[in-house]
Design a protein around this motif. Structure first.
Motif, mmCIF file in Angstrom:
data_model
loop_
_atom_site.group_PDB
_atom_site.id
_atom_site.type_symbol
_atom_site.label_atom_id
_atom_site.label_comp_id
_atom_site.label_asym_id
_atom_site.label_seq_id
_atom_site.Cartn_x
_atom_site.Cartn_y
_atom_site.Cartn_z
ATOM 1 N N ARG A 60 -2.642 -1.088 -3.279
ATOM 2 C CA ARG A 60 -3.664 0.279 -3.014
ATOM 3 C C ARG A 60 -2.631 1.369 -2.833
ATOM 4 O O ARG A 60 -1.676 1.287 -2.296
ATOM 5 N N GLU B 54 -4.678 -11.650 -9.396
ATOM 6 C CA GLU B 54 -5.049 -11.704 -8.221
ATOM 7 C C GLU B 54 -4.531 -10.574 -7.203
ATOM 8 O O GLU B 54 -5.041 -10.731 -5.988
ATOM 9 N N SER C 141 -1.321 -6.321 -2.115
ATOM 10 C CA SER C 141 -2.178 -5.323 -1.956
ATOM 11 C C SER C 141 -1.458 -4.347 -2.558
ATOM 12 O O SER C 141 -0.104 -3.843 -2.101
ATOM 13 N N GLY D 217 -9.819 -2.860 -7.872
ATOM 14 C CA GLY D 217 -10.369 -3.348 -6.504
ATOM 15 C C GLY D 217 -10.854 -2.592 -5.333
ATOM 16 O O GLY D 217 -10.857 -2.955 -4.176
ATOM 17 N N CYS D 218 -11.318 -1.459 -5.779
ATOM 18 C CA CYS D 218 -11.832 -0.400 -4.774
ATOM 19 C C CYS D 218 -13.109 -0.982 -4.413
ATOM 20 O O CYS D 218 -13.814 -1.540 -4.729
ATOM 21 N N CYS E 174 -6.125 -0.228 -6.251
ATOM 22 C CA CYS E 174 -7.225 0.700 -5.880
ATOM 23 C C CYS E 174 -6.340 2.071 -5.950
ATOM 24 O O CYS E 174 -5.483 2.210 -5.234
ATOM 25 N N THR F 9 -4.830 -6.983 -5.658
ATOM 26 C CA THR F 9 -5.684 -5.812 -5.289
ATOM 27 C C THR F 9 -5.021 -4.374 -5.762
ATOM 28 O O THR F 9 -4.068 -3.981 -5.234
ATOM 29 N N THR G 85 0.934 -1.114 0.022
ATOM 30 C CA THR G 85 -0.052 0.095 0.059
ATOM 31 C C THR G 85 0.920 1.262 -0.026
ATOM 32 O O THR G 85 1.732 1.384 0.876
#
Length: 101
Positions: A66, A83, A64, A100-101, A87, A85, A46
């Protein structure tokens, strides 16, 4: 695996084959890093800076990304990217991925 690397400065590091499974790389600077074949399975990236990084054959299963910045990153042959995520993620071509949000 499972390392806490929040805010780590790994800019330009050669991390070929590194195992970052379940690592917390929130806000880490991985810009220009070589992540050939790195395991980023379930890693928290992130708000990480990955601009210009080379992720050739890196495994992003359940990672992730994000708010991550992948501007100019090499994503050729990256494994399991579908696969991960995303966002508000800046992709290598500068577009935003909000899938993926």
């Amino acid at each position: 695996t499972g390392a806490n690397l929040i805010d780590a400065n790994l800019r330009g590091a050669d991390l070929t084959g590194a195992n970052f499974t379940e690592a917390n790389l929130t806000k880490a600077d991985l810009s220009l890093a070589r992540l050939y074949g790195a395991q980023l399975i379930d890693a928290n990236l992130t708000d990480a800076d990955l601009h210009g990084a080379n992720l050739f054959l890196a495994d992003l299963s359940a990672a992730s990304l994000r708010l991550a910045d992948l501007t100019g990153a090499s994503l050729e042959s990256t494994k399991n990217m579908s696969e991960a995520t995303f966002c508000n993620t800046t992709m290598s071509d500068g577009t935003k991925n909000n899938s993926g949000c």
